[in-house]
Motif scaffolding. Sequence first.
Motif, PDB file in Angstrom:
ATOM      1  N   ARG A 127       0.851  -1.187   0.000  1.00 23.91           N
ATOM      2  CA  ARG A 127       0.000   0.000   0.000  1.00 23.91           C
ATOM      3  C   ARG A 127       0.894   1.247   0.000  1.00 23.91           C
ATOM      4  NH1 ARG A 127      -3.318   2.680   4.087  1.00 23.91           N
ATOM      5  NH2 ARG A 127      -2.133   4.439   3.250  1.00 23.91           N
ATOM      6  N   GLU A 165      -4.763   5.188  -3.068  1.00 25.10           N
ATOM      7  CA  GLU A 165      -6.057   5.886  -2.976  1.00 25.10           C
ATOM      8  C   GLU A 165      -6.287   6.862  -4.118  1.00 25.10           C
ATOM      9  OE1 GLU A 165      -7.122   7.641   0.817  1.00 25.10           O
ATOM     10  OE2 GLU A 165      -8.766   8.775  -0.080  1.00 25.10           O
ATOM     11  N   ALA A 186     -12.053   6.667   3.332  1.00 23.60           N
ATOM     12  CA  ALA A 186     -13.228   6.864   4.186  1.00 23.60           C
ATOM     13  C   ALA A 186     -13.941   8.175   3.849  1.00 23.60           C
ATOM     14  CB  ALA A 186     -12.790   6.862   5.644  1.00 23.60           C
ATOM     15  N   HIS A 273      -5.549   2.776  10.899  1.00 25.19           N
ATOM     16  CA  HIS A 273      -6.434   3.941  11.022  1.00 25.19           C
ATOM     17  C   HIS A 273      -7.510   3.725  12.088  1.00 25.19           C
ATOM     18  CE1 HIS A 273      -4.479   4.600   7.142  1.00 25.19           C
ATOM     19  NE2 HIS A 273      -4.567   5.875   7.455  1.00 25.19           N
TER      20      HIS A 273
HETATM   21  C1  PEP Z   1      -5.143   5.809   4.286  1.00 25.58           C
HETATM   22  O1  PEP Z   1      -5.360   4.632   3.997  1.00 25.58           O
HETATM   23  O2  PEP Z   1      -4.004   6.294   4.352  1.00 25.58           O
HETATM   24  C2  PEP Z   1      -6.301   6.648   4.654  1.00 25.58           C
HETATM   25  C3  PEP Z   1      -6.275   7.982   4.498  1.00 25.58           C
HETATM   26  O3  PEP Z   1      -7.317   5.947   5.150  1.00 25.58           O
HETATM   27  P1  PEP Z   1      -8.810   6.379   5.583  1.00 25.58           P
HETATM   28  O4  PEP Z   1      -9.481   6.832   4.342  1.00 25.58           O
HETATM   29  O5  PEP Z   1      -9.356   5.102   6.139  1.00 25.58           O
HETATM   30  O6  PEP Z   1      -8.687   7.449   6.629  1.00 25.58           O
END
Ligand code: PEP
Length: 338
Positions: A127, A165, A186, A273
Motif C-alpha cells: 500500500r 487511494e 473513508a 487507522h
Molecule cells: C489511508 O489509507 O491512508 C487513509 C487515508 O485511510 P482512511 O481513508 O481510512 O482514513
Amino acid sequence: MIITLKKDAPKGEVEKLIGGIEAKGLSTNLIEGASYNVFGVVGDTTILDEKVIAANPVVDNVVRVAAPYKKANRVFHPADSVIHVGGIPVGGQEDVVVIGGPCSVETEEGLLEIAEGVRDAGGRMLRGGAYKPRTSPYAFQGQGSVGIQWMAEARQRYGLPIVSELMSVEKLEEFDQNVDLIQVGARNMQNFDLLKALGSTRKPVLLKRGLANTIEEWLMAAEYIMAGGNDNVILCERGIRTFEKYTRNTLDLSVVPIVKQKSHLPIIIDPSHATGDWRLVESMSLAAIAAGADGLIVEVHNNPECAWSDGSQSLKPDRFKTMIKKGRVIANVVGRGM
Ligand code: PEP
Ligand code: MN
C-alpha cells in the motif's frame, strides 16, 4: 415492502398509488383490516424510494423488508465472491491476505526499502498513498503521479500488487493503468460521482467505510460501483467516529460477521487507522483474523518517528513480521491459510 394506508384514504388516491407501483413491474396484495388497510409489495423493491411513498398523504407508514442493495446482497448471490488483485485471490476460503506499506509514498528509495521489508515479512501487496486526503491543507498532500510511478517500480522489483487511494475522477485513467487495487478512502465513501466512475472500470476497488457511516450506507456505496458493472469490490473497515478519545477511531469488528451475513463481498480490516496507535495494531489484527476477516491493510514504515504522515500508527517491518507470524496461527484456527 409493507405499506400501511390511512383508513379513511380516498379510494381513488389509493388506486393511483397502487397503480404507480404496479406500473414499475411490482405486484401488490391488499389486506383490508378494521382500522388500517395494509398492502404488501413484492418484486424488486430496490427501485422504490420509501421516503417518496411515505410522503403520500394516504400513507400512514412504510416498512422495508428487503435490503435496498441488490448486487451486493447475499440473497441474490449466495456464494462468497473472490476478487483477484494482480493474481492474488481475496475472499471466500482463500488465504488471509496482508497488505503493508507506508501511509504516504515519500521518497523512491524509502518506498523501495519498505516494500522489501513488507515482502520479506510475508506481506502479499504493497500500500502507499500518492494523493493524500489530509485534514489540513498545509499538511503534506502526497507525491502525486511520481508517487504512483515509484509504487509501480516497487511492484516490479518485489512482485507485490499495489494499492493506492484515488481521490478524484480526473485521475481514474492513471489509476486504471497503473494500480492493482484502487482505494476509495473513508472521506470519499459517499462521493457518488467517484463511485459511479469506478463502476465503469473492471479494476478491483477497496472501499473503505466512511467515518460515520452505517453498514447499510456502506453497502449502498458498494452497490453504486456494482450497479455500473464493476463487481470487483472489497470492503474495508477502518474504524468509525465515536465519543472515545483513547483511540483515533473505534474499530467496529462486529461488521465482519454482519457483512458476511448480508453480503458476498470480501471484507478486510485496517487496524492502523482504526486505532491510530502502533501498540494496538497487532492485537486488533489478530482479533480481525479470528473474526473472519479476509485480509488486513497495515501501515508499515522503516522509520515511523520521521514518517510524513501517520507515523504513530505505523509498524516497523520487524513488528509487522511478528504480527504476520502470530496471525498465521489464528488463521489456521479459523480454517484459513495466511
Ligand atoms: C489511508 O489509507 O491512508 C487513509 C487515508 O485511510 P482512511 O481513508 O481510512 O482514513
Ligand atoms: Mn494513513
